[in-house]
Design a protein around this motif. Structure first.
Motif, mmCIF file in Angstrom:
data_model
loop_
_atom_site.group_PDB
_atom_site.id
_atom_site.type_symbol
_atom_site.label_atom_id
_atom_site.label_comp_id
_atom_site.label_asym_id
_atom_site.label_seq_id
_atom_site.Cartn_x
_atom_site.Cartn_y
_atom_site.Cartn_z
ATOM 1 N N LYS A 93 3.573 -2.627 3.606
ATOM 2 C CA LYS A 93 2.478 -1.760 3.146
ATOM 3 C C LYS A 93 1.573 -2.553 2.212
ATOM 4 O O LYS A 93 2.054 -3.373 1.421
ATOM 5 C CB LYS A 93 3.037 -0.546 2.404
ATOM 6 C CG LYS A 93 2.006 0.515 2.050
ATOM 7 C CD LYS A 93 2.652 1.687 1.350
ATOM 8 C CE LYS A 93 1.690 2.848 1.196
ATOM 9 N NZ LYS A 93 1.314 3.440 2.496
ATOM 10 N N LEU A 94 0.260 -2.290 2.299
ATOM 11 C CA LEU A 94 -0.708 -2.909 1.412
ATOM 12 C C LEU A 94 -1.656 -1.830 0.876
ATOM 13 O O LEU A 94 -1.786 -0.754 1.468
ATOM 14 C CB LEU A 94 -1.494 -3.995 2.148
ATOM 15 C CG LEU A 94 -0.698 -5.264 2.476
ATOM 16 C CD1 LEU A 94 -1.489 -6.187 3.388
ATOM 17 C CD2 LEU A 94 -0.281 -5.993 1.201
ATOM 18 N N ASP B 249 -4.835 0.460 -0.059
ATOM 19 C CA ASP B 249 -6.054 0.907 0.619
ATOM 20 C C ASP B 249 -7.243 0.281 -0.101
ATOM 21 O O ASP B 249 -7.440 0.492 -1.299
ATOM 22 C CB ASP B 249 -6.118 2.435 0.576
ATOM 23 C CG ASP B 249 -7.324 2.989 1.324
ATOM 24 O OD1 ASP B 249 -8.231 2.203 1.681
ATOM 25 O OD2 ASP B 249 -7.356 4.212 1.537
ATOM 26 N N LEU B 250 -8.039 -0.497 0.619
ATOM 27 C CA LEU B 250 -9.161 -1.196 -0.005
ATOM 28 C C LEU B 250 -10.202 -0.238 -0.570
ATOM 29 O O LEU B 250 -10.996 -0.617 -1.442
ATOM 30 C CB LEU B 250 -9.809 -2.146 1.006
ATOM 31 C CG LEU B 250 -8.951 -3.349 1.440
ATOM 32 C CD1 LEU B 250 -9.668 -4.131 2.530
ATOM 33 C CD2 LEU B 250 -8.638 -4.242 0.245
ATOM 34 N N THR B 251 -10.208 0.980 -0.083
ATOM 35 C CA THR B 251 -11.207 1.945 -0.564
ATOM 36 C C THR B 251 -10.683 2.805 -1.705
ATOM 37 O O THR B 251 -11.443 3.611 -2.273
ATOM 38 C CB THR B 251 -11.658 2.859 0.583
ATOM 39 O OG1 THR B 251 -10.532 3.640 1.034
ATOM 40 C CG2 THR B 251 -12.190 2.041 1.754
ATOM 41 N N LYS C 1 -9.012 1.654 -8.113
ATOM 42 C CA LYS C 1 -8.189 0.593 -8.674
ATOM 43 C C LYS C 1 -7.175 1.167 -9.661
ATOM 44 O O LYS C 1 -7.487 2.096 -10.423
ATOM 45 C CB LYS C 1 -9.064 -0.440 -9.385
ATOM 46 C CG LYS C 1 -10.068 -1.149 -8.486
ATOM 47 C CD LYS C 1 -9.373 -2.017 -7.441
ATOM 48 C CE LYS C 1 -10.381 -2.777 -6.607
ATOM 49 N NZ LYS C 1 -9.734 -3.575 -5.537
ATOM 50 N N TYR D 121 -0.873 -4.043 -8.244
ATOM 51 C CA TYR D 121 0.132 -4.073 -7.186
ATOM 52 C C TYR D 121 0.879 -5.402 -7.206
ATOM 53 O O TYR D 121 0.356 -6.429 -7.620
ATOM 54 C CB TYR D 121 -0.527 -3.905 -5.817
ATOM 55 C CG TYR D 121 -1.223 -2.585 -5.619
ATOM 56 C CD1 TYR D 121 -0.553 -1.486 -5.083
ATOM 57 C CD2 TYR D 121 -2.558 -2.424 -5.984
ATOM 58 C CE1 TYR D 121 -1.199 -0.278 -4.902
ATOM 59 C CE2 TYR D 121 -3.218 -1.216 -5.816
ATOM 60 C CZ TYR D 121 -2.520 -0.145 -5.271
ATOM 61 O OH TYR D 121 -3.163 1.058 -5.104
ATOM 62 N N LEU E 91 -2.464 -12.295 3.142
ATOM 63 C CA LEU E 91 -2.834 -10.925 3.487
ATOM 64 C C LEU E 91 -2.710 -10.022 2.264
ATOM 65 O O LEU E 91 -3.610 -9.236 1.938
ATOM 66 C CB LEU E 91 -1.939 -10.440 4.629
ATOM 67 C CG LEU E 91 -2.248 -9.094 5.272
ATOM 68 C CD1 LEU E 91 -3.567 -9.139 6.033
ATOM 69 C CD2 LEU E 91 -1.118 -8.686 6.215
ATOM 70 N N ALA E 92 -1.586 -10.163 1.557
ATOM 71 C CA ALA E 92 -1.366 -9.349 0.362
ATOM 72 C C ALA E 92 -2.419 -9.636 -0.703
ATOM 73 O O ALA E 92 -2.996 -8.712 -1.306
ATOM 74 C CB ALA E 92 0.038 -9.614 -0.194
ATOM 75 N N GLN F 102 -5.435 -10.901 -0.399
ATOM 76 C CA GLN F 102 -6.765 -10.453 0.003
ATOM 77 C C GLN F 102 -6.908 -8.937 -0.128
ATOM 78 O O GLN F 102 -8.019 -8.418 -0.261
ATOM 79 C CB GLN F 102 -7.078 -10.893 1.436
ATOM 80 C CG GLN F 102 -7.120 -12.397 1.637
ATOM 81 C CD GLN F 102 -8.139 -13.088 0.748
ATOM 82 O OE1 GLN F 102 -9.193 -12.539 0.444
ATOM 83 N NE2 GLN F 102 -7.812 -14.288 0.293
ATOM 84 N N TYR F 103 -5.781 -8.220 -0.127
ATOM 85 C CA TYR F 103 -5.802 -6.772 -0.312
ATOM 86 C C TYR F 103 -5.593 -6.380 -1.780
ATOM 87 O O TYR F 103 -5.341 -5.224 -2.082
ATOM 88 C CB TYR F 103 -4.755 -6.096 0.571
ATOM 89 C CG TYR F 103 -5.275 -5.787 1.963
ATOM 90 C CD1 TYR F 103 -5.608 -4.492 2.335
ATOM 91 C CD2 TYR F 103 -5.473 -6.800 2.892
ATOM 92 C CE1 TYR F 103 -6.101 -4.204 3.598
ATOM 93 C CE2 TYR F 103 -5.967 -6.532 4.158
ATOM 94 C CZ TYR F 103 -6.287 -5.234 4.506
ATOM 95 O OH TYR F 103 -6.788 -4.952 5.751
ATOM 96 N N GLY F 104 -5.686 -7.373 -2.666
ATOM 97 C CA GLY F 104 -5.675 -7.057 -4.091
ATOM 98 C C GLY F 104 -4.321 -7.086 -4.751
ATOM 99 O O GLY F 104 -4.181 -6.572 -5.880
#
Length: 848
Positions: A408-409, A411-413, A416, A421, A453-454, A456-458
């Protein structure tokens, strides 16, 4: 630009040459570990600052009120100077040693008066690190203080910022972070210099650490033997490694162990050295799982035992005190198991709320001021997906599936979170379908792809990785922590460069590329299937030779590893064995064993006695596995790593390991009377090793002797005694099945025995299907001349025969003189190509 000055041209040329040498010596400065360029050199150049020159060392000046962790690291640096040069640097507090013209000035902002003075006088600019997390400035400066001509400054924004700057200098001098844990030798130099530099360094991920898990029997057995258990003497080595790798965070050993309870000095030394402590995803409020077994009252069930659990957790926060910690909150079932079905989201939210009340009350400050994490591990993620939430300041620790695939990563939207995370990742795992805990199976390519991936998703608050026993995971640990420091430095195209740079650090530039290729390849092979999951059914014997191919892949890799091992200087061999050779050797043997099991089952199913040969191979490989384990545990580094390879990898029946390795079952067939060997025509010829006769006949006191390994291929066959002439009862017969008819050539290859019998020559007779014999003298022509034919190491003779019908035929070869040695027999139906070896032996089938 036009340049007329020849001196200027020469200066530019020298500069370019120097830069070229720098790049050769350091092929991946940025991607190797940090954002600090190379500034250490071992040869003097104009403008360089001598750190060690002959018996003279630069004095180190530190602040009197510096944090204990920084003082510890400075002392390690002084020892590192001695390891590299044989000379230990002196240290002073707050003042310049008399008569010194140079300084190594180390300290944390606000803790070293001399550094603070330089900041106040605006001689150094620290705006880029001031108030930052774990940032450091490394800079050379001219005339910083009265009487000082040049200084090297290592300045930290906080204690770990300073520590990382110190250990960066050590590493650039040639002290690998793995010098103790992997026995990496330290190259000696008579001098060390610092180039002009100004570099800012800071991490991109806040908490970067490892989890010692699944530590029995290997790590626990080793620690008990060497240190008496998981005490502070053991952990000091772990803390130092983490800091030298620019990590800052540890989940300690926990199966049957309790970090705070086993040795109260453990926590003191973690703080003393500057490491942030945590506990694993299922150990709330700093209490180890085993502490509940030792001190808990009642069941591990909040609905039934709320008061005792709160008291248990309260004692954990009291014990933590003001030491730097990252507190795990939440609750799983006892022993890292799921909670019961009746435990619902509302209960878990109440547990978290009560835990935060404990944290606030016992620390005397708002709960949000104590860093916390909630691990969405296994079924806990389901609770989150169904709506469970924790306060915004708590870090959500997302997890992989235990096999390196992130579940799970964020949600970019989404809004914050102040707590951000994290990721809990695995190089080692105990669980289904089978454990993965013996050897490194992690491809850094996959680690990069998933952790990038993680990121880049914050996900940049916590990166923690389960490393099991630590020792077999050296390279992926380095990669993980290097990437955590600065994920942006990596991309798909430079991952192998990182491996090469890491190998250069351990084994030297000359051997880096080949060592890196070996590591890169063996982890690729291990990523196909973990050793614990490997068995005789993993690959197919029939499908394009799949099983044989993967065995050959590992066998060829082992050959290359052994070649490099013996090329390496002696002092690097222990490190190379631990980091490269042993994993390849042990895994190659495992593949050989299971391939032999598959072959044994195949031939046993055909009632073919070859099953017995493969059963013996299984036994040999199983014994070799034990020998390799003993070698690692007892021979490498003179037994330093005893027990470290004790993890079981053979004999799995379920997810969990057996108590000891058990050899796979094999079948032995009763030895039967030999059946006829019938060789089949292939591509227009039949090729037979001389020893693979169907019938051997002796008589008159003469018998046949096979001489193993004689000659160009398999062996040689001759008569015995060599002083007695064979009679008509002495012969060899071969069965051939041909499809081509017509004129055929029978080629016999013999050893180059000379005509020692007064030049008469050595003779044999041949016949097909009982027909007329043809007599051949293999060397009657020889008269002692030294021609080229002896160098061929073979005598080739031939006779011509008519094959009138396809099918089964019998070839008979009868020696007429003693001393002749047969190696190979070839029946050429028109497809044979000249070769001194002859073609490979034809396939043969058993007679029904």
């Amino acid at each position: 630009m036009k340049i007329n000055n020849l001196t200027t041209v020469r200066s530019i040329f020298r500069f370019l040459v120097l830069m070229g040498l720098m790049l050769q010596m350091n092929p991946l400065v940025m991607a190797a570990t940090t954002d600090v360029p190379v500034y250490v050199d071992f040869a003097e150049q104009p403008g360089y600052l001598p750190l060690v020159e002959g018996a003279n060392t630069i004095p180190i000046v530190q602040g009197e009120n510096e944090a204990e962790a920084v003082v510890w690291a400075i002392d390690q640096l002084r020892q590192d100077f001695e390891k590299v040069t044989g000379v230990k640097s002196t240290a002073a507090h707050n003042e310049v040693p008399k008569g010194s013209k140079t300084l190594l000035l180390i300290g944390t902002l606000g803790q070293n008066p001399l550094i603070d003075q330089l900041v106040k006088q605006k001689k150094i600019d620290v705006s880029a690190i001031h108030g930052q997390w774990e940032a450091s400035l490394t800079q050379t400066i001219d005339n910083p203080l009265p009487g000082i001509e040049k200084a090297l400054l290592i300045v930290g924004s906080d204690r770990r910022g300073t520590i990382y700057g110190i250990y960066e200098l050590s590493k650039q001098m040639g002290v690998s972070p793995w010098y103790w844990w992997a026995d990496v030798p330290i190259e000696q130099h008579s001098a060390v210099y610092a180039r002009s530099i100004r570099a800012i360094s800071r991490p991109k991920v806040k908490y970067r650490g490892i989890f010692l898990n699944d530590e029995a029997p290997a790590l626990s057995g080793w620690a008990k033997e060497k240190f008496g258990g998981f005490n502070h003497e053991f952990y000091k080595h772990v803390f130092e490694l983490i800091l030298r790798l620019k990590g800052n965070y540890l989940w300690p050993a926990m199966w049957g162990s309790a970090f705070y309870d086993d040795d109260p000095e453990n926590a003191i030394w973690a703080d003393r050295m500057g490491v942030v402590m945590g506990t694993s995803h299922h150990e709330p409020l700093t209490r180890a799982h085993d502490e509940w077994r030792r001190y808990g009252e009642g069941p591990w069930d909040y609905q039934k035992n709320e008061e005792n659990l709160r008291n248990f957790w309260r004692d954990g926060i009291r014990r933590m005190g003001a030491r730097e910690s990252l507190v795990t909150i939440g609750m799983r079932g006892d022993g890292d198991e799921p909670m019961s079905e009746e435990n619902n989201i509302q209960l878990l939210e109440r547990i978290v709320n009560d835990q935060r009340k404990i944290i606030g009350k016992e620390t005397g400050k708002a709960a949000k001021e104590t860093p916390q994490l909630w691990a969405l591990y296994k079924e806990v993620q389901d609770y989150y997906d169904r709506g469970m939430r924790v306060p915004d300041d708590v870090t959500l620790l997302l997890c992989d599936d235990n096999w390196g695939n992130i579940r799970k990563l964020p949600d970019l939207t989404a809004k914050k979170r102040s707590g951000g995370y994290g990721i809990y990742y695995h190089f080692d795992y105990v669980g289904g379908p089978r454990n993965s805990k013996w050897i490194n199976v992690s491809q850094v390519q996959r680690v990069w792809e998933q952790m990038n991936l993680a990121y880049q998703y914050g996900v940049d608050q916590i990166w923690i990785v389960n490393v099991g026993d630590l020792k077999p995971m050296e390279y992926p640990i380095s990669f993980f922590l290097d990437m955590a420091w600065n994920p942006d430095q990596f991309k798909a195209s430079n991952l192998l460069q990182h491996t090469e740079a890491w190998c250069a650090q351990q084994f030297g530039e000359q051997y880096a590329k080949e060592s890196a290729r070996l590591i890169n390849t063996y982890t690729k092979y291990n990523h196909r299937v973990t050793p614990e999951l490997l068995d005789e059914n993993t690959y197919s014997l029939q499908h394009y030779g799949e099983f044989e191919q993967v065995v050959m892949d590992y066998r060829n890799l082992l050959i290359d590893a052994m070649r490099l091992y013996y090329i390496l200087p002696q002092q690097y061999r222990d490190a190379f064995d631990e980091l490269v050779l042993f994993p390849i050797n042990a895994c190659s043997n495992l593949y050989e064993m299971y391939y032999a099991v598959a072959k044994n089952k195949y031939f046993a199913s055909k009632n073919d006695e070859q099953a017995n040969y493969w059963a013996d191979k299984v036994k040999a490989c199983f014994e070799r596995d034990s020998i390799l384990t003993v070698h690692y545990n007892k021979d490498i580094a003179n037994g330093k790593w005893s027990h470290m390879m004790d993890q079981v990898r053979i004999g799995y029946k379920i997810w969990q390991e057996p108590r000891k390795s058990t050899m796979p079952h094999v079948s032995y067939l009763p030895t039967m009377k030999p059946m006829p060997k019938i060789f089949m025509e292939v591509k227009g010829y039949v090729s037979m090793e001389a020893e693979n006769y169907d019938v051997s006949s002796g008589g008159g006191g003469v018998s046949w002797t096979v001489i193993p390994d004689l000659g160009k291929t398999l062996s040689g066959v001759t008569t015995s005694p060599v002083t007695k002439a064979p009679d008509e009862q002495v012969y060899l017969e071969y069965k051939v099945d041909v499809r081509t008819t017509g004129e055929a050539k029978l080629v016999v290859l013999t050893s180059p025995t000379l005509n020692f019998n007064e030049n008469k020559g050595l003779r044999y007779a041949v016949s097909i299907d009982g027909g007329a014999e043809q007599e051949v003298n293999i060397n009657g022509h020889y008269r002692g001349e030294l021609g080229e034919w002896q160098a061929k190491r073979i005598i080739e003779t031939a006779t011509t025969h008519l094959i009138e019908k396809p099918g089964l035929h019998t070839l008979r070869i009868r020696p007429l003189d003693p001393g002749i040695v047969f190696q190979k027999i070839l029946l050429d139906m028109g497809g044979l190509k000249p070769s001194y070896l002859g073609p490979p032996q034809s396939e043969y089938k058993r007679s029904d």
